[in-house]
Design a protein around this motif. Structure first.
Motif, PDB file in Angstrom:
ATOM      1  N   LEU A   3      21.125  55.901  36.355  1.00  0.00           N
ATOM      2  CA  LEU A   3      19.663  55.923  36.375  1.00  0.00           C
ATOM      3  C   LEU A   3      19.093  54.865  35.434  1.00  0.00           C
ATOM      4  CD1 LEU A   3      17.014  57.124  37.315  1.00  0.00           C
ATOM      5  CD2 LEU A   3      17.256  58.901  35.562  1.00  0.00           C
ATOM      6  N   ASP A   4      19.684  54.737  34.255  1.00  0.00           N
ATOM      7  CA  ASP A   4      19.209  53.731  33.305  1.00  0.00           C
ATOM      8  C   ASP A   4      19.355  52.322  33.884  1.00  0.00           C
ATOM      9  OD1 ASP A   4      18.691  55.783  31.594  1.00  0.00           O
ATOM     10  OD2 ASP A   4      20.281  55.313  30.148  1.00  0.00           O
ATOM     11  N   ALA A   5      20.462  52.063  34.585  1.00  0.00           N
ATOM     12  CA  ALA A   5      20.675  50.749  35.193  1.00  0.00           C
ATOM     13  C   ALA A   5      19.626  50.472  36.269  1.00  0.00           C
ATOM     14  CB  ALA A   5      22.079  50.679  35.780  1.00  0.00           C
ATOM     15  N   ALA A   6      19.275  51.502  37.044  1.00  0.00           N
ATOM     16  CA  ALA A   6      18.250  51.329  38.075  1.00  0.00           C
ATOM     17  C   ALA A   6      16.880  51.093  37.449  1.00  0.00           C
ATOM     18  CB  ALA A   6      18.214  52.563  38.977  1.00  0.00           C
ATOM     19  N   ILE A   7      16.578  51.834  36.394  1.00  0.00           N
ATOM     20  CA  ILE A   7      15.293  51.667  35.706  1.00  0.00           C
ATOM     21  C   ILE A   7      15.172  50.268  35.108  1.00  0.00           C
ATOM     22  CG2 ILE A   7      14.015  52.412  33.645  1.00  0.00           C
ATOM     23  CD1 ILE A   7      14.815  55.295  34.341  1.00  0.00           C
ATOM     24  N   ALA A   8      16.285  49.708  34.666  1.00  0.00           N
ATOM     25  CA  ALA A   8      16.275  48.360  34.083  1.00  0.00           C
ATOM     26  C   ALA A   8      15.899  47.302  35.112  1.00  0.00           C
ATOM     27  CB  ALA A   8      17.636  48.034  33.476  1.00  0.00           C
ATOM     28  N   HIS A   9      16.051  47.605  36.402  1.00  0.00           N
ATOM     29  CA  HIS A   9      15.706  46.663  37.473  1.00  0.00           C
ATOM     30  C   HIS A   9      14.677  47.278  38.419  1.00  0.00           C
ATOM     31  CE1 HIS A   9      19.787  45.488  36.095  1.00  0.00           C
ATOM     32  NE2 HIS A   9      19.309  44.263  36.246  1.00  0.00           N
ATOM     33  N   LEU A  10      13.788  48.086  37.856  1.00  0.00           N
ATOM     34  CA  LEU A  10      12.864  48.874  38.668  1.00  0.00           C
ATOM     35  C   LEU A  10      11.994  48.015  39.577  1.00  0.00           C
ATOM     36  CD1 LEU A  10      11.994  51.773  39.199  1.00  0.00           C
ATOM     37  CD2 LEU A  10      10.391  51.592  37.283  1.00  0.00           C
ATOM     38  N   ASN A  11      11.563  46.860  39.075  1.00  0.00           N
ATOM     39  CA  ASN A  11      10.640  46.036  39.861  1.00  0.00           C
ATOM     40  C   ASN A  11      11.309  45.310  41.028  1.00  0.00           C
ATOM     41  OD1 ASN A  11      12.060  44.123  38.463  1.00  0.00           O
ATOM     42  ND2 ASN A  11      10.280  43.173  37.452  1.00  0.00           N
ATOM     43  N   THR A  12      12.608  45.513  41.184  1.00  0.00           N
ATOM     44  CA  THR A  12      13.289  44.893  42.324  1.00  0.00           C
ATOM     45  C   THR A  12      13.308  45.817  43.554  1.00  0.00           C
ATOM     46  OG1 THR A  12      15.505  45.734  41.763  1.00  0.00           O
ATOM     47  CG2 THR A  12      14.805  43.677  40.719  1.00  0.00           C
ATOM     48  N   TYR A  13      12.833  47.050  43.382  1.00  0.00           N
ATOM     49  CA  TYR A  13      12.854  48.012  44.489  1.00  0.00           C
ATOM     50  C   TYR A  13      11.527  47.989  45.241  1.00  0.00           C
ATOM     51  CZ  TYR A  13      17.126  49.838  42.458  1.00  0.00           C
ATOM     52  OH  TYR A  13      18.407  49.960  41.965  1.00  0.00           O
ATOM     53  N   ASP A  14      11.607  48.277  46.534  1.00  0.00           N
ATOM     54  CA  ASP A  14      10.399  48.357  47.355  1.00  0.00           C
ATOM     55  C   ASP A  14       9.800  49.755  47.356  1.00  0.00           C
ATOM     56  OD1 ASP A  14      10.422  45.609  48.610  1.00  0.00           O
ATOM     57  OD2 ASP A  14      12.408  46.311  49.244  1.00  0.00           O
ATOM     58  N   TRP A  15      10.679  50.760  47.370  1.00  0.00           N
ATOM     59  CA  TRP A  15      10.226  52.152  47.413  1.00  0.00           C
ATOM     60  C   TRP A  15      11.016  52.996  46.419  1.00  0.00           C
ATOM     61  CZ3 TRP A  15       6.364  54.506  50.309  1.00  0.00           C
ATOM     62  CH2 TRP A  15       5.782  53.748  51.333  1.00  0.00           C
ATOM     63  N   LEU A  16      10.307  53.951  45.811  1.00  0.00           N
ATOM     64  CA  LEU A  16      10.923  55.009  45.020  1.00  0.00           C
ATOM     65  C   LEU A  16      10.774  56.293  45.825  1.00  0.00           C
ATOM     66  CD1 LEU A  16      12.125  56.157  42.371  1.00  0.00           C
ATOM     67  CD2 LEU A  16       9.777  56.337  41.493  1.00  0.00           C
ATOM     68  N   ALA A  58      10.191  56.884  30.510  1.00  0.00           N
ATOM     69  CA  ALA A  58       9.488  56.779  29.226  1.00  0.00           C
ATOM     70  C   ALA A  58      10.447  56.468  28.086  1.00  0.00           C
ATOM     71  CB  ALA A  58       8.733  58.076  28.930  1.00  0.00           C
ATOM     72  N   ALA A  59      11.689  56.946  28.196  1.00  0.00           N
ATOM     73  CA  ALA A  59      12.659  56.772  27.109  1.00  0.00           C
ATOM     74  C   ALA A  59      13.292  55.393  27.096  1.00  0.00           C
ATOM     75  CB  ALA A  59      13.753  57.842  27.215  1.00  0.00           C
ATOM     76  N   VAL A  60      13.592  54.828  28.281  1.00  0.00           N
ATOM     77  CA  VAL A  60      14.380  53.588  28.305  1.00  0.00           C
ATOM     78  C   VAL A  60      13.755  52.469  29.134  1.00  0.00           C
ATOM     79  CG1 VAL A  60      16.522  54.901  28.015  1.00  0.00           C
ATOM     80  CG2 VAL A  60      15.776  54.266  30.328  1.00  0.00           C
ATOM     81  N   GLY A  61      12.626  52.719  29.797  1.00  0.00           N
ATOM     82  CA  GLY A  61      12.088  51.730  30.714  1.00  0.00           C
ATOM     83  C   GLY A  61      10.665  51.304  30.396  1.00  0.00           C
ATOM     84  N   ASN A  62      10.097  50.597  31.354  1.00  0.00           N
ATOM     85  CA  ASN A  62       8.725  50.101  31.236  1.00  0.00           C
ATOM     86  C   ASN A  62       7.940  50.590  32.453  1.00  0.00           C
ATOM     87  OD1 ASN A  62       6.330  48.750  30.933  1.00  0.00           O
ATOM     88  ND2 ASN A  62       7.195  46.687  31.198  1.00  0.00           N
ATOM     89  N   PRO A  63       7.088  51.607  32.289  1.00  0.00           N
ATOM     90  CA  PRO A  63       6.344  52.144  33.422  1.00  0.00           C
ATOM     91  C   PRO A  63       5.521  51.108  34.171  1.00  0.00           C
ATOM     92  CG  PRO A  63       6.179  53.623  31.536  1.00  0.00           C
ATOM     93  CD  PRO A  63       6.840  52.367  31.050  1.00  0.00           C
ATOM     94  N   ALA A  64       5.145  50.023  33.508  1.00  0.00           N
ATOM     95  CA  ALA A  64       4.352  48.986  34.167  1.00  0.00           C
ATOM     96  C   ALA A  64       5.105  48.364  35.335  1.00  0.00           C
ATOM     97  CB  ALA A  64       3.957  47.910  33.160  1.00  0.00           C
ATOM     98  N   GLU A  65       6.422  48.417  35.316  1.00  0.00           N
ATOM     99  CA  GLU A  65       7.209  47.827  36.392  1.00  0.00           C
ATOM    100  C   GLU A  65       7.112  48.621  37.696  1.00  0.00           C
ATOM    101  OE1 GLU A  65      11.178  46.920  35.269  1.00  0.00           O
ATOM    102  OE2 GLU A  65      10.566  45.389  33.816  1.00  0.00           O
ATOM    103  N   LEU A  66       6.508  49.803  37.626  1.00  0.00           N
ATOM    104  CA  LEU A  66       6.293  50.584  38.847  1.00  0.00           C
ATOM    105  C   LEU A  66       5.130  50.052  39.680  1.00  0.00           C
ATOM    106  CD1 LEU A  66       6.738  54.387  38.030  1.00  0.00           C
ATOM    107  CD2 LEU A  66       7.931  53.073  39.783  1.00  0.00           C
ATOM    108  N   ALA A  67       4.382  49.144  39.131  1.00  0.00           N
ATOM    109  CA  ALA A  67       3.176  48.665  39.805  1.00  0.00           C
ATOM    110  C   ALA A  67       3.466  48.087  41.184  1.00  0.00           C
ATOM    111  CB  ALA A  67       2.465  47.625  38.935  1.00  0.00           C
ATOM    112  N   SER A  68       4.624  47.474  41.353  1.00  0.00           N
ATOM    113  CA  SER A  68       4.957  46.834  42.625  1.00  0.00           C
ATOM    114  C   SER A  68       5.814  47.725  43.528  1.00  0.00           C
ATOM    115  CB  SER A  68       5.712  45.526  42.364  1.00  0.00           C
ATOM    116  OG  SER A  68       6.925  45.781  41.665  1.00  0.00           O
TER     117      SER A  68
END
Length: 268
Positions: free
Chosen positions: A53-66, A82-92
């Motif tokens: 999960l942490d690895a996926a969160i680290a590349h969150l902005n590369t996904y089209d859908w969650l 919230a613990a290991v990522g950047n919520p702003a990367e969910l924007a896309s």
């Protein structure tokens, strides 16, 4: 059609959800005039490792859908984000959820779903997805063990790249609730409720542990209530029948189905 247990004027339901999730259902049932006992058949806990999960969160902005198919997935994903990522990367990233409860928990995190399928099951999400998934990257945080594979299989067959990562785990409690076991022994339970296949399997384990090898005899006069078709399949597999099934696959729908059953003197 098999004769169902008669519904008394005042009924007691046994709720088998996890300890942390039973309160909403208990509130709904009590508001409908139904007495409630709880025997948690699930324990919700973190996965055995956070690494995928942490690895996926680290590349969150590369996904089209969650893709989020449970309230637990939302809760654990956002805690980890919230613990290991950047919520702003969910924007896309677009958000697809299954069920009103999941959408509500997502809203509590400050997000609106981009897609909610018309029926509250993963099968409907696949069938009614709003765009072609050919070449799309989908992130699917889910339960670590015991989850159904239809979403992953169907989306992959349609050309998507699906990354499934464990976001939480659900296990069987070590012992059954003694008050629930005593109520079953004294025939004080009129209906037992199931909101997932895993709760059916775990409940069977707990009842055998608490009631012995003849545990099924204690359910002969107890109605079996299921939240939807997949849970009903497991009920039939392990318990031999389903007496009540929700028309809408939600806790509200299950409450309504139980209330309608309870309003009848008997069902033929």
């Amino acid at each position: 059609m098999a004769r169902l247990p008669s519904a008394p004027a005042s009924i007691t339901a046994l709720v088998t959800r996890s300890a942390g999730q039973s309160s909403q259902f208990t509130t709904l049932l009590k508001a409908a005039g139904i007495q409630v006992l709880e025997m948690p058949a699930l324990e919700i806990r973190p996965p055995s490792t956070w690494q995928p999960l942490d690895a996926a969160i680290a590349h969150l902005n590369t996904y089209d859908w969650l893709i989020l198919t449970s309230a637990n997935a939302v809760t654990f994903f956002w805690q980890r984000l919230a613990a290991v990522g950047n919520p702003a990367e969910l924007a896309s990233v677009k958000l697809a959820v299954v069920g009103k409860k999941t959408a509500s928990v997502l809203q509590q995190q400050g997000y609106q779903a981009d897609f909610i399928p018309p029926n509250f099951v993963a099968d409907s999400l696949v069938a009614a997805f709003p765009e072609s998934v050919q070449g799309r990257k989908l992130l699917f945080p889910r339960v670590e063990s015991g989850g159904r594979e239809i979403l992953v299989n169907e989306m992959t067959a349609a050309g998507a790249t699906v990354t499934e990562v464990p976001a939480y785990e659900s296990g069987c409690p070590q012992t059954p609730d003694p008050a629930a076991i005593a109520a079953l022994q004294s025939q004080q339970i009129h209906v037992i409720t199931f909101a997932s296949s895993k709760t059916v399997r775990h409940t069977c384990q707990l009842l055998q542990q608490g009631l012995g090898t003849n545990w099924t005899a204690y359910l002969e006069q107890v109605a079996i209530a299921s939240i939807g078709p997949k849970t009903s399949d497991t009920c039939r597999e392990l318990l031999g029948r389903v007496d009540i099934e929700a028309a809408e696959y939600t806790l509200e729908g299950l409450t309504q189905a139980i209330t309608e059953w309870a309003s009848s003197a008997s069902l033929d």
